[in-house]
Design a protein around this motif. Structure first.
Motif, PDB file in Angstrom:
ATOM      1  N   THR A  41       0.679   6.214  -8.223  1.00  0.00           N
ATOM      2  CA  THR A  41       1.283   7.411  -7.630  1.00  0.00           C
ATOM      3  C   THR A  41       1.215   7.420  -6.108  1.00  0.00           C
ATOM      4  OG1 THR A  41      -0.770   8.672  -7.760  1.00  0.00           O
ATOM      5  CG2 THR A  41       0.717   8.785  -9.664  1.00  0.00           C
ATOM      6  N   ALA A  42       0.474   6.500  -5.511  1.00  0.00           N
ATOM      7  CA  ALA A  42       0.319   6.471  -4.056  1.00  0.00           C
ATOM      8  C   ALA A  42       1.316   5.483  -3.445  1.00  0.00           C
ATOM      9  CB  ALA A  42      -1.097   6.072  -3.676  1.00  0.00           C
ATOM     10  N   ARG A  48       1.890  -2.105  -1.518  1.00  0.00           N
ATOM     11  CA  ARG A  48       0.962  -3.237  -1.601  1.00  0.00           C
ATOM     12  C   ARG A  48       1.265  -4.097  -2.827  1.00  0.00           C
ATOM     13  NH1 ARG A  48      -5.635  -2.882  -1.630  1.00  0.00           N
ATOM     14  NH2 ARG A  48      -5.954  -5.108  -1.942  1.00  0.00           N
ATOM     15  N   MET A  49       1.535  -3.458  -3.963  1.00  0.00           N
ATOM     16  CA  MET A  49       1.825  -4.206  -5.183  1.00  0.00           C
ATOM     17  C   MET A  49       3.163  -4.930  -5.131  1.00  0.00           C
ATOM     18  SD  MET A  49       0.509  -1.615  -8.145  1.00  0.00           S
ATOM     19  CE  MET A  49       1.008  -2.707  -9.461  1.00  0.00           C
ATOM     20  N   TYR A  57       0.208 -10.021  -9.067  1.00  0.00           N
ATOM     21  CA  TYR A  57       0.533  -9.206 -10.231  1.00  0.00           C
ATOM     22  C   TYR A  57       1.543  -9.936 -11.118  1.00  0.00           C
ATOM     23  CZ  TYR A  57      -1.752  -5.693  -7.446  1.00  0.00           C
ATOM     24  OH  TYR A  57      -2.664  -5.015  -6.682  1.00  0.00           O
ATOM     25  N   LEU A  58       1.288  -9.892 -12.429  1.00  0.00           N
ATOM     26  CA  LEU A  58       2.200 -10.498 -13.389  1.00  0.00           C
ATOM     27  C   LEU A  58       3.336  -9.537 -13.709  1.00  0.00           C
ATOM     28  CD1 LEU A  58      -0.400 -11.951 -15.901  1.00  0.00           C
ATOM     29  CD2 LEU A  58       0.872 -13.193 -14.162  1.00  0.00           C
TER      30      LEU A  58
END
Length: 61
Positions: A41-42, A48-49, A57-58
């Motif tokens: 939610t941020a 960043r992701m 991240y997959l």
């Protein structure tokens, strides 16, 4: 929790449901069905992701 978890709330009023998650923190676990789902939610964590640390991240896992 009902069998469908948060699925009913998401289906009947998705905007209200997802907006309400902001009050619970930057990363929230929901249960829309049999498996848990994490909602970021941020905005700074989303960036960043998706931009900064995207290789950590997959996708589709």
């Amino acid at each position: 929790m009902p069998l469908i978890g948060h699925g009913g709330q998401i289906f009947t009023s998705p905007l209200t449901f997802f907006t309400s998650l902001n009050a619970l923190g930057p990363l929230v676990q929901i249960q829309p069905g049999p498996k848990p789902v994490y909602v970021v939610t941020a905005p700074e964590l989303v960036r960043r992701m998706l931009v900064t640390d995207t290789r950590n991240y997959l996708k589709g896992a």
